[in-house]
Design an enzyme around this catalytic site. Structure first.
Site, PDB file in Angstrom:
ATOM      1  N   GLY A   1       0.814  -1.214   0.000  1.00 11.91           N
ATOM      2  CA  GLY A   1       0.000   0.000   0.000  1.00 11.91           C
ATOM      3  C   GLY A   1       0.844   1.259   0.000  1.00 11.91           C
ATOM      4  N   SER A   2       0.440   2.215   0.818  1.00 15.05           N
ATOM      5  CA  SER A   2       1.076   3.533   0.799  1.00 15.05           C
ATOM      6  C   SER A   2       2.474   3.549   1.393  1.00 15.05           C
ATOM      7  CB  SER A   2       0.190   4.547   1.526  1.00 15.05           C
ATOM      8  OG  SER A   2      -0.939   4.850   0.739  1.00 15.05           O
ATOM      9  N   VAL A   3       2.895   2.444   2.024  1.00 15.51           N
ATOM     10  CA  VAL A   3       4.295   2.337   2.434  1.00 15.51           C
ATOM     11  C   VAL A   3       5.207   2.470   1.214  1.00 15.51           C
ATOM     12  CG1 VAL A   3       5.984   0.793   3.527  1.00 15.51           C
ATOM     13  CG2 VAL A   3       3.683   0.957   4.448  1.00 15.51           C
TER      14      VAL A   3
END
Length: 280
Positions: free
Chosen positions: A78-80
């Site tokens: 995801g946004s990691v």
């Protein structure tokens, strides 16, 4: 939407006994939290200096098939993913191929009417005013030009630099800037300049079509019922804001590389970690 959790814990050097005690404590904590929060599966790596002292999985990488999570499980993170796009931009700035204070319209002329005053630094620091999500249909495939035009169709939420507001769209635009500056898809640039040099052998852009050994499935809860994650189109599932897959061992290599200046120079790393000042 949620994905199986992926955690990397870093510890300063400590005595061996203390490290063992910490590892045992983490192991117990993770197992209890896995049950308490009903997390389907996760993987953990613990670093002691440059050494991995714990790397293991908990729960299931695939609930339906009862496939256990391990230290080799490949998670869509995801946004990691955003930190890797940011590192690529800083790398290009260090090479003189772009400037962090360049107007983004230099590279994204489709937005010239709505993005005057928005810089690359604004996108990096979520201070651009570009809305969080500008995708009208997550099941449709878009070209890069269509993604830019879709983002440019939305007005800014505030004057660039006035405040901070998280924007995934901003990081998707950074990925397109990487492509337009280098001539390479941002994922190819990351593989060539970050993943391979750092030994991140399983790091990759998401792909439903590719066969990815040890890939985890994604889940979310609808009330008390665990569900498979919703499908999104390949183009949206491969943008720079959300869409990498890695193992905890990849993350360990990333952390070690950062610590030793292998990914970014010391100046680039310090610049990346410098807090941004708003207009006021």
């Amino acid at each position: 939407m949620t994905w199986p959790l992926l955690i990397l814990l870093l510890f300063a050097p400590a005595a061996a006994a203390q490290t063992r005690a910490v590892v045992d404590s983490i192991d117990g904590f993770v197992r209890s939290e896995l049950a308490r929060q009903r997390v389907p599966g996760m993987s953990v790596a613990v670093l002691h200096g440059d050494s991995i002292v714990l790397a293991r999985g908990y729960g299931y990488a695939n609930v339906e098939q009862h496939v256990p999570a391990t230290d080799s499980t490949v998670y869509p993170v995801g946004s990691v993913s955003k930190q890797f796009a940011a590192a690529a931009i800083v790398m290009l700035a260090e090479q003189g191929r772009l400037g962090l204070d360049d107007p983004i319209t230099r590279y994204l002329p489709e937005g010239s009417a709505v993005w005057p005053g928005v810089t690359i630094r604004h996108l990096l620091t979520h201070t651009s005013g570009v809305p969080q999500d500008t995708m009208p249909d997550w099941r449709r495939d878009y070209t890069e030009t269509e993604l830019v035009r879709s983002a440019a169709a939305q007005p800014l939420e505030f004057t660039p630099g006035d405040r901070q507001s998280y924007s995934s769209t901003g990081y998707a635009l950074l990925g397109i800037i990487i492509h337009r500056v280098t001539g390479q898809f941002y994922g190819d640039f990351l593989r060539e300049h970050l993943f391979r040099p750092l030994g991140m052998g399983t790091a990759r852009v998401n792909s439903d079509a590719d066969i990815v050994p040890n890939r985890a499935a994604g889940y979310y809860f609808a009330g008390d019922t665990l569900k498979n994650q919703d499908w999104v189109s390949p183009s949206i599932n491969s943008t720079a804001d959300c869409c990498l897959s890695l193992t905890v061992r990849d993350f360990a290599q990333w952390a070690i590389g950062l610590n030793h200046g292998k990914a970014l120079s010391r100046a680039g790393r310090e610049m990346s970690w410098t807090p941004v000042r708003l207009n006021n």
